[in-house]
Design an enzyme around this catalytic site. Sequence first.
Site, PDB file in Angstrom:
ATOM      1  N   SER A  34       4.396   7.058   2.209  1.00 19.83           N
ATOM      2  CA  SER A  34       5.115   5.842   2.599  1.00 19.83           C
ATOM      3  C   SER A  34       4.573   4.654   1.819  1.00 19.83           C
ATOM      4  O   SER A  34       3.360   4.523   1.644  1.00 19.83           O
ATOM      5  CB  SER A  34       4.939   5.559   4.096  1.00 19.83           C
ATOM      6  OG  SER A  34       5.320   6.659   4.905  1.00 19.83           O
ATOM      7  N   ASN A  73       0.845  -1.194   0.000  1.00 21.81           N
ATOM      8  CA  ASN A  73       0.000   0.000   0.000  1.00 21.81           C
ATOM      9  C   ASN A  73       0.878   1.240   0.000  1.00 21.81           C
ATOM     10  O   ASN A  73       2.020   1.207   0.468  1.00 21.81           O
ATOM     11  CB  ASN A  73      -0.896   0.013   1.243  1.00 21.81           C
ATOM     12  CG  ASN A  73      -1.861   1.180   1.251  1.00 21.81           C
ATOM     13  OD1 ASN A  73      -2.512   1.464   0.244  1.00 21.81           O
ATOM     14  ND2 ASN A  73      -1.959   1.884   2.367  1.00 21.81           N
ATOM     15  N   ASP A 115      -2.563   0.664   8.461  1.00 20.01           N
ATOM     16  CA  ASP A 115      -1.407   1.508   8.131  1.00 20.01           C
ATOM     17  C   ASP A 115      -0.219   1.227   9.057  1.00 20.01           C
ATOM     18  O   ASP A 115       0.605   2.119   9.311  1.00 20.01           O
ATOM     19  CB  ASP A 115      -1.773   3.003   8.201  1.00 20.01           C
ATOM     20  CG  ASP A 115      -2.893   3.368   7.244  1.00 20.01           C
ATOM     21  OD1 ASP A 115      -2.948   2.780   6.145  1.00 20.01           O
ATOM     22  OD2 ASP A 115      -3.715   4.234   7.583  1.00 20.01           O
ATOM     23  N   HIS A 157       0.639   5.113   1.447  1.00 17.09           N
ATOM     24  CA  HIS A 157      -0.152   5.910   2.398  1.00 17.09           C
ATOM     25  C   HIS A 157       0.379   7.343   2.406  1.00 17.09           C
ATOM     26  O   HIS A 157       1.599   7.553   2.461  1.00 17.09           O
ATOM     27  CB  HIS A 157      -0.044   5.307   3.802  1.00 17.09           C
ATOM     28  CG  HIS A 157      -0.854   6.048   4.819  1.00 17.09           C
ATOM     29  ND1 HIS A 157      -2.223   5.957   4.891  1.00 17.09           N
ATOM     30  CD2 HIS A 157      -0.479   6.920   5.795  1.00 17.09           C
ATOM     31  CE1 HIS A 157      -2.665   6.723   5.875  1.00 17.09           C
ATOM     32  NE2 HIS A 157      -1.621   7.313   6.441  1.00 17.09           N
TER      33      HIS A 157
END
Length: 223
Positions: free
Chosen positions: A143, A114, A152, A116
Site C-alpha cells: 500500500s 510511505n 501505518d 508499506h
Amino acid sequence: MNQRSTPLSLVVLISGNGSNLQAIIDAIAHGELPAHIRAVISNRRDAYGLQRAQQAGIPAVTVEHQQYRGDRQGFDQALMRHIDHYQPDLVVLAGFMRILTPDFVRHYRHRLLNIHPSLLPAYTGLNTHQQALDAGATAHGASVHYVTEELDGGPVISQARVAIHTNDTATTLAQRVQHQEHSLYPQTLALIAKGRITIDNHDHIFIDGNRLEQPLDCTRELP
C-alpha cells in the site's frame, strides 16, 4: 484536474538496499514519472541505496541516527534541516526504518508518503509477510499511503495485490510483494506528479477531482 507545469521534486529517505528508490530512478529516466529527485538521505552510512543515488548523479546524504541515541527529536530536527534545504514537493519514504516523531510528520503533512508491505489496514508494523501467513490470509500486497501520526494509519492512495500460495514462506511472499512495489510506488507518484491525485484538509483523497472511496488497484501482472 490541476496539471502540474513543472516536475515533482522529491527527497527520498532510505535505510538499506534502496530497491524502491531504484524503481523510482528508473521510472524518471524512462519518462514514466515527471519528477526530479533532489536528494537521497539515509540514516545509515552503509545503505546500498546511497550508491544507487550516486550512480544516478543524485546527492547522497547521511544523517546517522546513532549520533542521536536517546534523542529522537534531535535526530528528526536534523533530518528536517537537511530535507528542507532541498525544498521538495514530496518526501518519499522508501524503506526508511525509523519511527518519525509527531513534529516531523506534522511538518510534512500531506507531503510525506510511505509504501508499506501489506494491504492496509491489515498487518501494520514489521514482519508483515509472516503476519499474513500466520493469519491464514489468502491475499497480501503493498500500500502507498500518506503518513500521519498513527503508525501505518494514514489515508491509503493505492494498493497492489498478490495471492498467497499454500507453499509460501515469508521469503517467497516478500519477493512477490516487492515485485509489485517496484511498479506501485512510481505509478502512484506519477499520478501525484500529473496533478491527478490530491488530498484535502480532511485527509480525503481525490482522483481527477472525484473522491477516492477505496484505494486504487495498481496490481501488475506477475511474470
